[in-house]
Design an enzyme around this catalytic site. Sequence first.
Site, PDB file in Angstrom:
ATOM      1  N   ARG A  31      35.107  51.056  36.880  1.00 28.36           N
ATOM      2  CA  ARG A  31      35.289  50.307  38.138  1.00 28.36           C
ATOM      3  C   ARG A  31      35.106  51.271  39.301  1.00 28.36           C
ATOM      4  NH1 ARG A  31      41.421  49.062  36.747  1.00 28.36           N
ATOM      5  NH2 ARG A  31      41.323  47.873  38.765  1.00 28.36           N
TER       6      ARG A  31
ATOM      7  N   ARG B 235      47.729  45.430  33.529  1.00 35.20           N
ATOM      8  CA  ARG B 235      46.389  44.794  33.415  1.00 35.20           C
ATOM      9  C   ARG B 235      45.619  45.645  32.421  1.00 35.20           C
ATOM     10  NH1 ARG B 235      44.134  44.711  39.521  1.00 35.20           N
ATOM     11  NH2 ARG B 235      42.345  44.828  38.305  1.00 35.20           N
TER      12      ARG B 235
ATOM     13  N   ARG C   7      32.303  42.525  47.688  1.00 34.50           N
ATOM     14  CA  ARG C   7      32.173  43.627  46.948  1.00 34.50           C
ATOM     15  C   ARG C   7      30.911  44.092  46.938  1.00 34.50           C
ATOM     16  NH1 ARG C   7      37.394  43.392  43.857  1.00 34.50           N
ATOM     17  NH2 ARG C   7      37.755  45.158  42.466  1.00 34.50           N
TER      18      ARG C   7
HETATM   19  P1  AMP Z   1      40.709  43.893  41.497  1.00 35.27           P
HETATM   20  O1  AMP Z   1      41.839  43.066  40.732  1.00 35.27           O
HETATM   21  O2  AMP Z   1      40.155  43.807  42.700  1.00 35.27           O
HETATM   22  O3  AMP Z   1      40.736  45.273  40.710  1.00 35.27           O
HETATM   23  O4  AMP Z   1      39.350  43.073  40.250  1.00 35.27           O
HETATM   24  C1  AMP Z   1      39.367  43.236  39.128  1.00 35.27           C
HETATM   25  C2  AMP Z   1      37.896  42.867  38.350  1.00 35.27           C
HETATM   26  O5  AMP Z   1      37.645  41.460  39.009  1.00 35.27           O
HETATM   27  C3  AMP Z   1      36.875  43.714  39.047  1.00 35.27           C
HETATM   28  O6  AMP Z   1      36.658  44.763  38.295  1.00 35.27           O
HETATM   29  C4  AMP Z   1      35.717  42.649  38.839  1.00 35.27           C
HETATM   30  O7  AMP Z   1      35.544  42.777  37.400  1.00 35.27           O
HETATM   31  C5  AMP Z   1      36.231  41.356  39.090  1.00 35.27           C
HETATM   32  N1  AMP Z   1      36.233  40.961  40.675  1.00 35.27           N
HETATM   33  C6  AMP Z   1      37.039  40.850  41.643  1.00 35.27           C
HETATM   34  N2  AMP Z   1      36.641  40.729  42.721  1.00 35.27           N
HETATM   35  C7  AMP Z   1      35.400  40.941  42.785  1.00 35.27           C
HETATM   36  C8  AMP Z   1      34.158  40.492  43.569  1.00 35.27           C
HETATM   37  N3  AMP Z   1      34.132  40.231  44.846  1.00 35.27           N
HETATM   38  N4  AMP Z   1      32.936  40.635  43.093  1.00 35.27           N
HETATM   39  C9  AMP Z   1      32.556  41.064  41.654  1.00 35.27           C
HETATM   40  N5  AMP Z   1      33.499  41.121  40.977  1.00 35.27           N
HETATM   41  C10 AMP Z   1      35.007  40.825  41.372  1.00 35.27           C
END
Ligand code: AMP
Length: 242
Positions: free
Chosen positions: A200, A189, A117
């Site tokens: 986000r 969530r 990311r």
């Molecule tokens: P997601 O389930 O992909 O929407 O991720 C939920 C949250 O997890 C994000 O808003 C970040 O806070 C954290 N997160 C997930 N993947 C990453 C990543 N590769 N780098 C940094 N934070 C992450």
Amino acid sequence: MANTNLDDVPSLDLMTELLRRFKCSSKPDKRLILIGPPGSGKGTQSPIIKDEYCLCHLATGDMLRAAVAAKTPLGVKAKEAMNKGELVSDDLVVGIIDEAMKKPSCQKGFILDGFPRTVVQAQKLDEMLQNQGVKVDKVLNFAIDDAILEERITGRWIHPSSGRTYHTKFAPPKVLGVDDVTGEPLIQRKDDTAAVLKLRLEAFHKQTEPVIDYYSKKGLVANLHAEKPPKEVTVEVEKVLS
Ligand code: AMP
Ligand code: ADP
């Protein structure tokens, strides 16, 4: 191995698993990255790609949420940033991906969902793969307008232990609030609100979009029309990967 006694495993389950492994033995290795803003459909398409190509599905968000729920040291460190819609530190996520890629289920390759990311994460991933003598095969860019995402995110319900995703309007479960497969309750969530989504999305545009440029320069990016209905997106994915 934790459980070597197969006596109690039903024959049908054993046969199904054997057939799956037989089918998988002829599949080529694939290492895929799914990039897109929250709600663009990465988690919806991942299980389909995973089953078709016998890959492991590594979603850093799912792994971090499991760590937060279990209150592990990693979860304690990640919780605040996640609740605020910010990214957690590169070192934390690089560590969990490095570990997760060693699982036997990743033998044929992986689907990285939500990682890398940041450009730093992409560079670290390149280093890890280089050390193993392998490389990324394709980056699927789930391109979609921000305006579509609020309805998708606020209507999302998930089954935490499997990662299965539902939507009140676009992909409702058979019984409201209940997982189709296990009958267990679905949850929403904490960060799936309109307010946190805004933050986000800011993080996505600022920190993750440069990752798409990083892989474009390597000629690895395939753009998908992620605003289309799920089945049409699956057809696009299949075309890109065939
Ligand atoms: P997601 O389930 O992909 O929407 O991720 C939920 C949250 O997890 C994000 O808003 C970040 O806070 C954290 N997160 C997930 N993947 C990453 C990543 N590769 N780098 C940094 N934070 C992450
Ligand atoms: P991501 O993993 O990229 O954050 P999800 O796959 O969880 O996104 O999808 C977000 C929500 O939108 C889920 O509730 C899902 O059921 C729904 N959804 C996924 N793909 C589509 C689509 N192509 N059209 C409409 N709704 C979708």
